[in-house]
Structures are given as C-alpha cells and as structure tokens.
Write a protein that holds these residues in place. Sequence first.
Motif, PDB file in Angstrom:
ATOM      1  N   ALA A  30       0.635  -1.230   0.082  1.00  0.00           N
ATOM      2  CA  ALA A  30      -0.031   0.012  -0.171  1.00  0.00           C
ATOM      3  C   ALA A  30       0.615   1.198   0.007  1.00  0.00           C
ATOM      4  N   TRP A  31       1.964   1.424   0.751  1.00  0.00           N
ATOM      5  CA  TRP A  31       2.639   2.410   1.093  1.00  0.00           C
ATOM      6  C   TRP A  31       3.404   2.595  -0.498  1.00  0.00           C
ATOM      7  N   CYS A  32       3.838   1.527  -1.082  1.00  0.00           N
ATOM      8  CA  CYS A  32       4.599   1.433  -2.534  1.00  0.00           C
ATOM      9  C   CYS A  32       3.468   2.236  -3.415  1.00  0.00           C
ATOM     10  N   LEU A  33       2.319   1.803  -3.371  1.00  0.00           N
ATOM     11  CA  LEU A  33       1.384   2.367  -4.174  1.00  0.00           C
ATOM     12  C   LEU A  33       1.155   3.880  -4.108  1.00  0.00           C
ATOM     13  N   ARG A  34       1.133   4.159  -2.732  1.00  0.00           N
ATOM     14  CA  ARG A  34       1.216   5.687  -2.354  1.00  0.00           C
ATOM     15  C   ARG A  34       2.257   6.395  -3.066  1.00  0.00           C
TER      16      ARG A  34
END
Length: 2046
Positions: free
Chosen positions: A469-473
């Motif tokens: 999720a953080w990577c997507l952010r």
Amino acid sequence: MELAHSLLLNEEAYNQLGEFQKAEFIFEWLRFLEKLLPVTSRADVREKQKKLAEQLISLLNSSPGPPTRRLIAKNLAILYSIGDAFSVYQTVDKCNELIRSKDDSPSYLPTKLAAVVCLGYLYKKLGRILGNSFTDTVGNVLKAVKNAESQGRYEIMLSLQNILNGLGAAATPCHRDIYKAARSCLTDRSMAVRCAAAKCLLELQKEAVFMWSTDLDSVATLCFKSFDGSNYDVRIAVSKLLGTVLARAVTCKQATASTRQNVRKISLDEAMELLGTGFLRGSSGFLRAGGDILKGISSVSRDIRVGVTQAYVVFVSTLGGQWLERNFSSLLSHILDLVSQSHPKAIQTQMDAICCRRCISFILRATVGGLLGEKAQIAAAKEICQAIWKLKKVVDVVMSDGNLETRIGTTDVTASQHVLVCVLHELGSLVHGLSTTAAPLLQDSSTGVLDAVISVILHPSVSVRLAAAWCLRCIAVALPSYVSPLLDRCIERLSALKSSPEAVTGYSFAVAALLGAVKHCPLGIPHGKGKVIMTVAEDLLCSASQNSRISIQRTQAGWLLVASLMTLGPAVVQHYLPRMLLLWKCVFPLSPKDLETERSRGDSFTWQVTLEGRAGALCAIKTFVSYCGGLLTDEVVQRLLPPLPCAVDLLTRLPSMHKIYGNALKIPAMTYRHRLYELLALLPPKTYEERFCAILKELVADFTATDNQMAASTFLLPPLCHQDDLLLLGPFLQETDHRFIEEQLLLGSNIAGGSLEYDPYSIYEKAAEGDSVPKPLPPALSVISAAVRLFGVIFSHVPESQRLQVLDKLLASIKQTKGARQQTVQLNIVSAFSSFLKHLASCKGSLGPEEVRRPALTLVMGALESNNPLLRCAAAESLARLAQVVADSAFTAGLAQVSFDKLKSARDVVSRTGHSLALGSLYRYLGGIGSTQHLNACVGILYTLSQDNTSPDVQTWALHSLSLIIDSAGPLYHVHVEPTLSLVVMLLLTVPPAYAEVHQSLGRCLNALITTLGPELQGSKTAVSALRTSCLLGCAVMQDNPDCLVQAQAISCLQQLHMFAPRHVNLSSLVSCLCVNLCSSYLLLRRAVLACLRQLVQREAAEVSEHAVTFVKDCREDFTPEINIREVGLEGALLSLLDKELDQRLCQDIKETLSHMLTSVAVEKLSFWLKLCKDVLAASADFTSVASVDTTQEEEGAKEDDDVLTSESDERSHPFTNPKWSTRVFAAECVCKIISHCENAGRAHFDITLAQERKQRDSRDDFLVLHLADLIRMAFMAATDHSDQLRLSGLQTLLVVVRRFASVPEPEFPGHVILEQYQANVGAALRPAFAPETPPDVTAKACQVCSAWIASGVVSDLNDLRRVHQLLISSLTKVQAGKEAQSQLYNESASTMEILAVLKAWAEVYIVAVEREKKQSDAHKQTLTITNSTDESYRDLTSSADGLLDLVQADLGTLSKLWLAALQDFALLTLPSEYASQLPVEGGAFYTAETIENARPHYHNSWALILYATALWLTSTGFLVVDPDEGVTNLSRPVTPTTMCQDSSSRAAVKSPEDVNTDIFHLILGISVEFLCSPRSDAAMENITACLHALQAFLDVPWPRSKIGGDQELGVELLNVLHRLILTRESPDIQLATLEVVRQILFAAQEHVREKRRSAEVDDGAAEKETLPEFGEGKDTGGLVPGKSLVFATLELCVCILVRQLPQLNPKVTGSPAVKAGKPQLLSESGSRLVSAALVILSDIPSVCSPEGSVSVLPTILYLIIGVLRETAVKLPDGQLPLTAAASLQALKGILSSPMARAEKSRTAWTELLRSALVTVLDCWDPDGAQQELDEVNLLTAITVFILSTSPEVITIECLQKRCIEKFKIALDSKDPVVQLKCYQLLLSIFQYPNRAVSYPYIHSLAPSIMRKLQETEKTKPENSAELQVIQEGIKVVAALIAIAEEEHRAYLVACLLPLLISFLLDENSLGSATNSARNLHEFALQNVMQIGPQYSSVFKKVMASSPTMKARLESAVKGNQESIKVKTTPKHAKNPGKSSSIQLKTNFL
C-alpha cells in the motif's frame, strides 16, 4: 601576539609571559611559521635552520599540548624538506630516545606523545629520504604500544598511519608488525584508539597485499569484533576500512600477482558472503559459531549489524555507480537473501526482523538512491520488480496448496514477507524520487510494476500488505495521473473480494494510502471519488457483523477508509460530515447503562471487534479534528461530544475486562487507549473536564503499570529536552546520514524500532522529515507517548488542590518500585511532568501554592541525579521550567543555591553533571537570575568543574552550561569575557583530542563568546585585538581537531567572526577549509560548511569563488575532492553536490547559496553560468523523446533545427553525470533568474547590434543576446523532458525568453526580429504539451506560452503562425467537448484551470489582433493623409494583422460564448458568502459546486483578459448579438449567455436581444466595478489596466453609452470608483486609462442630453422656444448635488489629477485665490499627458449642464484651464508649444465657443465671467519682468482665442481691447524672431475675422507699425531662415489687408507693398552668388508680385510707370528666374515644410 610573527622564536618576549600565555604565544608562532616556511627562500631557511631546529626540538621537551605538538611536528618536517636534510637523522634519533625513556610520570607523557607525533610527520613529509632508519623507528614505536595508555596508543596509531603514508611500498618489511599492533588496537577499550587503528589499517591496505588476499577473512572478523560495543565514529571508520578492503579484493588486478604468488582474487560473491556472515552471525566468526548460536538463543548485537550495513554501503560506493549498474542483480539477490527464509535466525523475533529490514532498506537506499542516475534507477526498479514477481510465485504455490497447515509452506510465506517489505519500500522510494520521470517505467507492460505491487496486496502477511500500500502511495505521489485509476482499481477489487480477509485489509490499506497521497498532488482527484469511498466504508461497517470470520477486518477497513478520507480537507469532508457523525454516534452506547449491559453480554471475540471499531472511530475523529479544523464549528463540536463520556467509561473498565478475557484483548485495548488519548489531547480540555479524574487515574496507572518493562527514554524525552542540550549526549541523537539505521541503537536492545505494522492507520499520514516510510512505535510505547502528551494537557487544567494528590501518588509509586522498574516508572513520570510544565508555561498558568511545589521539586531533583544522562537533561530543563512557572525570585534563588551546595560537596559524576546543567538551564529560561553576584558564583563553580580533567563528562556538561549562561547573560557577561576566553583557549590547547565531546562544548562556549562580543570585535584597541586573536587562535585549534563535529563548530565560530569582523578573518584559508569539507561524510559538518558559505557569498561571492578555484589549483595531492572544483568552479561543485545530497535542509542551503552567487556574479560571468546550466540540462536530456521538429518546415529551417536538437554526447564527458530532475529544474529556474538580472544590468543584453559592438571593443564583455541560441535550446530541452516539473520550468523559461527578446531586431534582415529563426524550436517545444495525456497544469502553462508567442509578433508569415495557432485550436475543441469529455484523472478544478488557461490565451491573441488592426488602420489613415502611395512593406503589415484577426475570427462565435460563460462564473464566484445560497446548485459553466474553493484562484488568474477580449468582441459587433438562442444547442454547458442571471428552469421563454444585451451590459460593468472598487493591494497592474481597457472598448459602442448616459446614478457611481482608483494607484498608464473612461462617460452623458434636447425640439416644434424644459445638470437653479451629480464627480476627478501634477493650482497651497505667478514649469511626459487628458474632459463639462448649471461650473473650469496655461507655458526652442499649453488653449477654445455662452439664460453671466478670464490672462503679463519666464506666444495665442471664439460683446469693451492691442504692439517690437513670426500669424487671423467691430480696431492700431517694420527690413536683409520667415509672414499680413481693405484704400496699400517686394528681387548676376535666405526671399517676392500684378493691374501699371528702376529690376529678375528654371526644376516652396506643418498642427486652435 604580533611579536610571535617571526621566523625564529622571539625568546625575549616569550620569557616575559606567564605560563598560560606562553602556550598561546608558542601556538601562534608555530601557526605563523607553518605559513611562513614554504614561502621563505631556501637560502634564508638554511641560514637559520640550526637555531630553528634547536628551538623546535626544545619545545618537544616542554610538555606541549596536542595541537601544539602537531604543529611542532609539521614545522620540523617542512623545515627539513626545504632546508638541509642531513640533520634530520639527529632529530629522528632524539625522538626515538624520548619514546624509549623509562619515565612513566604523567608530566612526561606530553613529551613522549610529541615525539611520536613528530616521527609521524617527519616520515610523512620526507618519506624515503629516511628510508634506512625506518625499521628501528617502527620497532621502537611498536614496542611503546604495549605499555602505552590510551592517549599513547591513539597517537602511535596515527603516527604509524603517517609513516606508512610517507614510505609507501618501501615499508613492506614492517607491514606485518604494524598489522599485528593495529589489530589489537582495533578492539581497544577506547573508541578513539579504535578509530585511529582503523585509519592506520586503511593506510596499510594500500600497500599490504595480504590484507585483501590471504588475511581477508581475519580482517573481516576483526572488523566485526571492532563493531561490537562501538560508537558512531568507530562504525564510520571501521566500515570504511572493511568496505575499502573488500572493494580492493574484488577489483585487484592480476598484475600485482607477480609480486606475491599467493594473491588470490576473490569473487564478488565471496566478498559479499563475508559481509553477510558478519551481518548474520556477528563477531563469533565462521567456524566458532558457538553452541549458543546453534541453539538459537543468541542474536547478533545491533551495533555489529549496523556497522556491517555501513560497510556494505562503503563497499558499493567505493566500487562506484557504473559497477553497481552492472552488478545490481547479484547485489540485490545477496542482500535480500539476508532477510529470507535461508537465514531464519536473523529474523526469528519481530524486533530482529524490523532491525534487519531497516538495514537492508538502508543499503538499497544509500546505493541505488545515492549512486545511480535516473536511467540506471529505472533499470534497478525493473530488477526489483522481477524479484517481486519471483517471490509472488512462491507465495502463490504455497497458498494454492490445499492444506494450509503444511508447516513448510507457512514458514516460507512468513519468511518471504521481510524480503517483500524491503523490496516494496525500495521500489516506492525509487519511484518517489524519480517523480514523473518514472512514467516510462510504469507504462512498460513487460515489467508490470503496478500489477506486481497490486498482486502482493493479497499477501498473507500484514507487513507486506502495508508495504505494498505504501509503495502504491509513493507511485501516486510521484505520478499524480495514477491516483484516480489506482483508487478505482482498488475500490473495485475491495467490493469484489469483500469476503476475503486479506483482500479487505490489503485493499483498504491501499485506498487509505492513496487518499493520503492526494494532499501531495496539487491536481487532486475527482470529487466523486470521496462519495464512492464513503459508501464503501459504510457498507463495510454495516456488513461487519454478518460474517464473524472477517468482522475485525471489515471494521478496521471501514474506519480506516473514513479516517483517510478526512485527510482530503474541509472542502471535501463537509459533504460527508453528517454521515460520518452518524457513524460516530452509533459506535458507542448512548448511556452508561447500555455500556453495563454490553459488558455483561460479550465474549472475547466480540470485544476484540468492538474495541477495534471504537479505536478506529476515535482515530477517524482525531484525523477529522487535525485535518479539518475549519469545519469545527460549535455545532459540530457539540455533536462530537456525546459519545466521549462513554468512551472514557470504557477506558476505565479495560483493566477488569483484560482480567476476564485474557491476553487476546491486550493489543486491542492498548490501541483503544492510544487512540482515545490522542483524540482527547486535540480537543479543547473544557469539553471533557467532568471526566478529568477518571482519565488522570488511567494515565497514572499507565505510567506505573507493572508489566511495562520498556524503558524507552530515547523517544519520550528528546521532544521534552531543549534541542541544544541533546548535543551533550554525543552523536546519539544528532542528525547523521545514517540516522535511519543508527536510530535502532538508541532504543534498548529489547525494543524494536518503529515499523508500519504497529499502526496501520499511519499509512495515510506523512512520513517524518528524513524518513521514507512512517515508523510508528510498538503499541506499548505509543500509549505511553500519547499518555505523556495528554497528561501535560489535562494536568494544566486540573484544580491546584487535585495536583497535590496526583503528584504525591506519583512520587509514592516511584519509591515503591525497585531497580530497572523504578527507572522506567521514574522516566514515564518525569516525562509526563515535563510535558505538563511545558503546557503550563505556554498557556501562562501557575503551578499552585507552596505545598504543590514541594513534591514537584522532589520529583525533578530525583531525576536530576539519575544515571540516565537523557533523564538528567530532561530534569534540568524541567527544573528551569518549574522556576519559570512559579515565577518567584526567592524560589529560583533557592533552586540555584541547592545546585551550588551540591556541586561544592558532591564528587560523583552524575550529580556534578546534572546540577551544572541545571544552573545553565535556569539562566536560559530566566535571563540573568538577577544579580551579578549570582552570575559570579555560577561562573566560578563552572570554571572549576570545566578544569576537572579526571572526568571528561563533567568538563563537557560544565562547559555546555557555561555556554548557556554566556548566551543568556548578554551584556552582563562582559566582565567575564576575558577570563572565560583564556580558559577556553587553554583547554583547547591541553585537552586530548580523543575527548571530542569536551572540544565540542568548548566550541559552543567560543561561539557564545563571539556572539556576546559582537561588533566590538572590529575595534582596534589592544584589549579587543587580544580578544580577537584568542578567538582566531581557538578556531585554528578546533579546525585541526580530527573530530568532524569540532571542525563544524570551528567553521560556525569563524562564520560568526566573519559576520562581526570581516577584515580580520582570512577569507582564502576559510574558503579552502570549506572546500575540503564540502563532501565530508558527516552531515553536520556539511551543514556547517554550507551555512557558512551561504553567509560569505551574500557579501563577497566573486572573491569566494576565486579563492576556491585558486585553492584547488594550488593544493597538492593530499586533497582529492569528490567534486571537480577545478573544472566547474565552486558553483559547479555546489550544483553537483545538490544533485547527490539527500538532506532537505542542506539542499535548501545549497540552493540559497547558489542564488546569492548568481545574483552577485551571474552578469559578469554570464558564459560560465549559462554553460553550467546548459551542462546540467543537457547531461541527461533525452533527445529521442522529440522525434522531429516539424516536417512541413522549409529545408533551411529543418537544417537549423537539427543543429538545435543534436545531442552533445559526442563531446568530452560531461562534468555532470545524470543529474536528477530536481537539479535540472533548479538549473532551469537559474536561467530565468539570469535573464531577469541581465534585464536590470543594461540594454546591451537585449540589443544585438550594441552587444556586438561592445564585444568587439572588449572581448571580455559578454551579453545575453549573444547566447540566445543556448537559451532557446535549454528551454527546449527542459520543456520536452519526461519530468512534468521540468517541463513546467522549461515552458516558463521559454515564456521569459519570448517576452524579453520578442522586440529585438535582427540587424542582418531589417524588418525581422532575432527570434524569428527559432520558430521551429518554439513550435516543437510546445507541441508535446498539447498531447492528450499531458497533465492540465503543463497544458495551461503551454497555452500561456502560445499566446505570448503569437502576440509577440515575432512571426509575420501566417502559414508559420498557423502551427502554433493549431495547438490552441486543438485545446479549444477540447474545451467545447464539455464536462463529459473531461479526463477523470484529476480534480474538476484542474480542468477549470486548463479551460480558463485556454480561454485566457485566446483572449490575449484576440486582444493583440484587434490592437494591431487598430494601429494599422490609424497608420493607414496617416499614410493616406501624408501620401497617397501604399508601399510594399505597409501592405505586408496589413496582411499579417488582418490575417491574425482572420485566424481568430473563425472561432470567435464559439469563443465569445465561452468567454461570457466564464465571466458569468467569475461574477458568481465573487459574490460575498452571504449570497452562497443563490449560487447554482450544480455549479457554473466551468466549475462544479463541490470544487468551488479550488476553482476560485484560477478564475482570479484569468478573468481580466477575458473581460477585455469580450468587451472588444462586443465592440466589434456593435452589441448586436446574433441569434441569441443558438448557443444552447451548440454548447453542452448548463449556463450560456442566454440564460444569464436566471435559473435555467425558472422560465423557458427566450429573452429578447435587448434583454440579453442588458444582462451582458450589467455583467461586464458589474465585474469591472466590483474589481475596481477595491482591487487588493496585490492585484496585478495588468488586471487593472485590462479592466480599464475593457471599459474603454465597451463605451466605444453607442448602445452601452446610451445605457450609462441614461442612468445618471450609474455614471456617478462609476466615476467615484475611478476617482478612488486614481487616488490609490500611482501608475501613469492606469491614470491615463482611467481618464479615457471618464471622457467616455462624459461623452455618453453629452449624447444623452443632446438626444433629449433634440427630441424636445421635435416634439415642441410649434411651441415657443422659451417654454422648452431645461435639460442637463443644474436644471433651472444651477445647483449641483455632490454624490448625485455627474458634473461634480467629473470635476472632482479632474481637479484631483491637476492638483497632483500642479500643486500650485490649489488656492490653499498658494496662500490665497489671488494669482501669484510662480515660475512656470515643464511637466514630465506622462504628467503632461495626464494634464492634457484632464483638460479635454474639463472643456466638455458645460455641454452636459443646463445654462444655469453651466454658470455654476464655469468659474472653476476657467480657473483650472488658465491656471494650467500660466503654470506650464514655458518657452521652448523653435516656438513649439508645451503639450499642456497646447491642451489648455484647445480647452479654452472649446469653452469659449460653447453654445451656453450664447444661450439666453446664461449669456450675461457667461459674458461677465469670460471678461474676467481675459483680464486674468492679460494679468499674467506682469510688467515686473516676469514675462521672460512666461512664453508670450502662449499668452498671445490665448488672447487671440478669446478674440476669435467669443461673442463680440465680451471683447469689444474699450479697456480690454486697448490692453490686448498693447500686448500685440510689445510682441511686434520683440527682438525674438519666433515671437514676431507668431505675432504676425495671429494678427493675420484677427485681421481676417469677419466681424468688423472686432477686427477693425486692431487693423487701425497695428497695420501702420507692421508696414513700418517691413520697410525697415528693406535696408537690413534677412540673415537666417527665422528672419526670412518673419518677413514672409509680414508680407502675407499686408497681402491679406489689401484683400479686405475697402476699394479706396486698396491702391495705397498696393503702392506701399510693391516697391518693398521689388526691393527683395535679385538680377540674374547676383542670383548665383546670393545667400540662401536672399534667394528664397527673392523667389517669394517674385511669386507675390506675379500674383498682385494681374489682381490689381491698374495700380501695378501706375507704380511701374512711376519708377523705371523698379521696372528694370523686375524684368531682369523675371528673366533670371526663367534661366534658372531651365537649369533645374526647383520645388515651389523652398521653405521647411516639416516645421511649418508641425506648427500649423500644434496651433490649430483658432
């Protein structure tokens, strides 16, 4: 000190000094000697060498301190290298002898150490000259190591390093011995010795092959051991050693193998394996992996792991970026393997796993992020993606396996999680850093980045889901265009996979992370997304109870979505507020009773779900409060409060529930606590004060909980300590480049570092500065942290009585516990109490009575003597805050006294350090606690402590405290400055360098002293000079200190000194010191260097830059900077540092430094700066991205473009390799700054002819215009890059270039401009910005450039223009497509921005087209009036202008509707907030109701030009809007001009054209008036000008004029607004434009009055004239009402302008209304234009009045007009009139010929007033000689205007007539030919006046004197053209008199004139030799004779007959004339036509 500046030591002066001064004197002499020796001639040195050597060697015996011994050694080495080297052996022997000495007493130690240092430097400098003696020396030194103490070992290691450096390969025989000695020192107790040993070994490995071949394994093991228990400096030094040795082993060339046969080159895998072993197993080696490791009980100590991590980074950095590119995949697989399942021991506990993951992330970030360029980073990202896919397959296999219980599978999955987390974090950071340059990576379908990341969102491990999720952010922040599609994709999957627990949590994390990214994306997301997410969240929360398997996940996901939605801010959240408040209300029971029943019902699982839900709800509300403060109205707060009491009740019941349900509730309960505490700390305490007791009980329980074993001082206390005090704790808490991994060592070994999985809700928060990922702490720590904050808030609002109970309870709980637990409890309680004091101080509260103070004091004093240094720091801070809060001097003095007593008696380090800091802190918060005696006591005690050399800690703390006192005491400290400075310098000279922390505190003291002395340091008194020398000496000692932080202190001290006494700081040595440390591996040192540079370049940028280059050229091999100052200068070095640097604060400093340098020197070093910028921009310009320029371009053009677009890659290698996009953006910004600085530097920069001339004169001169090709090229490269930010900067640069260079002509092709040759480049740079996938902000900027380019007029050929025009058409089509066609990627306001940018661009083009056409039609009229020919160039011009208008004309129909729609939107948006309810529900034409706030700025940005364009369009159509309802069908917009100002549903009837026009009229007028009423102070001048021009255009059309003319109130209102504008805006252009609008308003009123009069006359044609009603202002009374009267408003405005330009017109200023003529003055050009415009308006005023009204205003008008004439009638050469005088005469003529002067009702009054006016004009001629100042011509003209323009009754009064005639007589006799000439011209017009009553008196009085004057000229012939013109005009007057004379007088006049004319004739002989004047006069006379002869033939014949001589003369003249006609045909008039015509034009008032 000056006596120390000599070659030999001045022993006489030396012996007179005291002990301490001697040390200072020696040091100063040695410093001077070090600079002097190298520049002294060899002969001089040899002469004194013996004596000098003796002096230096004798100093060795005098126990020199560390800095002194280093200087003695350096000087001896320099002396022998310059002078004779033969005596050096004696010195070496002497040193060896000193080392061998058996004397072990402490007093002899400095001498021994000096000898050791001396040997090192001698060998370093002289190297192989001493070759044969070195074995003895080294043996001797190594022997000494064995029984040396730590200082000795330290100095010996450094000395050995120097010996090795000097001898190089010659030292081989001793390598092994040195290696053995260094090995033992590398694991020494003393950290300084370890560092020194590492440096020694680093030097050794250069030549000792065995270190990186045979002994490599043991070197590695040794380093691992050295890491164990190490500090930061040791880790830096040893990791450098280990990394370098391994890099050497991997890259060693086989060539060296010949020297030693057994060299084995090890492979990369083996090297990495070695490092991996250290990482996984620590220092226990390979084989001896003791039993405990096999049993799996021991884990590797963290400092080893961190050290090895740093070694990995050094290893890769040493091998370099290119190596990393080639070997990245093997490095990646090795590093990831460290946290994979193949090494389960490394990750057996969560703490170990988190620690290892941090290390791996750090290695990847430091190497991939720091060493690779953008292309290589993209390749690395692809590799990382492959790794994700591989791991994904493993997980898939396991998950698909039916039996999930298989043991092996689950371990695989859990083990792969850590690898995935590391990989995902790195991928995220990579893309985040690449920003929009990463677009190709994500578009590459073969890599499938997004698919890879989204595929692992379903991973069974929460950590991986969060990491994904953080990577997507990160991807979303980098590439905003992906936010919306990713949200859609995740929401869709979330809804589809609602029954999978992994999917629900994974996708909800992803959605939350993406929502958190939105605030970093200026273009936002579509508003509708919020609605969808809210619905999904509600759905999840409602369905949570349906399926118990995923209840927890759905509850968590639902609240997470709600909480993350809150981060979108008030504008979005306000639409969902009611729904969210409803959810909040439902999540808690309504009453305590419900809570009871609930408690009795649930089981462990339901409580888990419930607590999860309630914690989520609390978090959502917390996020709401912190992100949407604007929505927190009283009403909303009231709705938030009801659930709170219940939430607090639940908090109090958690412990009992924990007992019932066991550990399952432990984490949920902690989370709940944490959330509640956080929320309560944010809410106003008043709102929950009735629950204070309950909450406090819980907080106290948390602080003293028995199960809380975690002592985590490092995260609780630092925020509560003072930032400066944290420096005492060593490098622990300081910022370093390795902070990301070093942080873990701060936390105790049993605490894990922060990590995302501890708090999924932090996924939408911003990561702390410097972190790439948020790092929430474990729940147990977060709860304490939140509790500490909340305690601070609540306790400051608790009644004082209650405070006592709580404090007593806290104290008791500390006493009850023992050992480690007691420390933890004490820590928690002191933190809470500090937090309370901080709050209390900030809200100015008081602590309470005496009894509350006692326990408070006990608490703090206990902590002040704690063993934990951090706790002591916090306690000292709290003690000071306590004193601050109590604010009672007696209490404060008591506190200080306690510390005094303690310090006097105590001997232990702990209490001495704590209490000494307490004294400093007290001073800091309370200024100088009052008395000087107190200060003396403090200083005395601290002096004593700071000299306690048994304990460096005590010294450090005491000195730090002293520095605080110096800072706070200010001027009071002056008496102590001298002794303190002596103390500081003495300690600097004596404290061993190993005690770096003491030196750092000394540095702080020195800094504080310099600040206290301040500007006094500039003084020249001896006392000041001595202080200054001591300061400089202190700085010099610190600069030589090996510790980087001490060097940083030295630099900041020198920076202070430079600020206060710049002349006394040696700039060149300071700059060289800065250059050396520019690339230091210590962050704080780099920061100090840049802070200093930033200050230096503000004053002397050029000098700093020169010093840097000189230093690099001069310096020898010992300085090899990482950045090449030699080639690219300091500026280039800073640019490449900016590119590599990761610390944000440093980057900011670098940018500011470069900006200052640019401001100071860019214009002088233009080529250099432009080349720098070009190199940066070209270094990675991707030319392939621009395929071709323009295929339709002609051949020649195409060739040119190729030149522009070819890359420079084939030239020598770039100074900048692959700079980051942010550096390139900065370079593009620099280019814009350079252009603007050149603009201020002179015209030559923008004038190519001038520039080339000046360049030829002096080739060193440099001008911007000569670099135009480069500027265009840079702008082109930037504008066509992958990075959107760079594209924006590039387009901005292009815009600046176009605007600045548009008017520069091309000298080789007249009629063309220099930019024309670059049109292909401009087109090519703009085209990509209009591609469909371009973000709206780039397109908007490109539209601006397009319009500027078209409007600049650079391109005249229509076909060329069409290319850029086509781009605008394409964007217009996009706008027409309507809302449905808008991209759904960004927020609606982004498309508003784009649409308005397009409309504004079109408006600008249209405005320019219209203006050009107007200019041409004016020019055309002029050409027609001057000549009838139309030449080619003129035809070209017209065609291009018409063409541009034709281009726009095609789209005008569409455009006009869009413009009107935009204006209507703007009008709605400017309505005050109270009309919000009247705004259309669905929004406007181009904005939606929800995004109204975001849209506002875009409208403000573009409305003015759109308004102007609309006004011009309406003018062109004459306000006849064709077919008003066609717009509805063509435009898919809710609002079109036809539905103006009405709700579309309210009535369907089509409006009449009149109504439509009225609406448009009110719209335009309303917008203009609203804006002009109160333009904000920052309103752009362009907007005001555009608005005024719009009004002008608007009033050019009869219809709007009739509306304004017919509505007097409207006119007055408008005039008042314009009046205010004139008062508030000084710009002449704005004032002129305003006056033009005023003139038009008056004209409208005139038309209106005229129309009414005409229609009245028509209606009452038959009636008597007297009965006509009065029209115009003033009716029949003549009264004008201020505020209601148009005339009054106009007059006010004109008076305002006139009085501002000519204050003398104001009667108040000149003292009385009586005219006192001052000196007339010429106004500036703009002033003259303003006054003239005001006069034109004044002369029009009477026509708007009724006859009576005109009588009221006439005196004022006449006073002003004549006043202007009087004040500005200055004599100009050639008889020209000043502009203002001409305007006032014109105005006078207008007034005098007004019909009101003849109207029956006003005639008499007017006559009276006009006579008075004439008298005033006549009175201007003061007989006292003032007429020399005034121009008689002006006054004569004024009199003539009166005579010719008024009715005869005004001027035929005898007295007036007499005075007028008198004036003409005086003028006729004037000596000035110009006055005579003008006088004749004026008389001619008077004589010809048809009314004889007027003209005859003048003829009778003046004709005789005219004749007489002409007859006089018969004798004196004219000598110049002026006199000639006078005679000609005289003859014209007489000729005119003849024409009007009666028959009987005519013959007499002719008879007088003819002889005169004939006397001017010349015969054919004299004609040739005559002067020009005579010849012209001859021709003129002949012409006149020829005319008069035939006209009056009888008289003519008579005269001829009477005088034969005249006849003969005439005949010969005629004959001569015919002869000359044959020779050449001459033009008829030989007069100067230019001049006469200009005079004719100027004086055409009559």
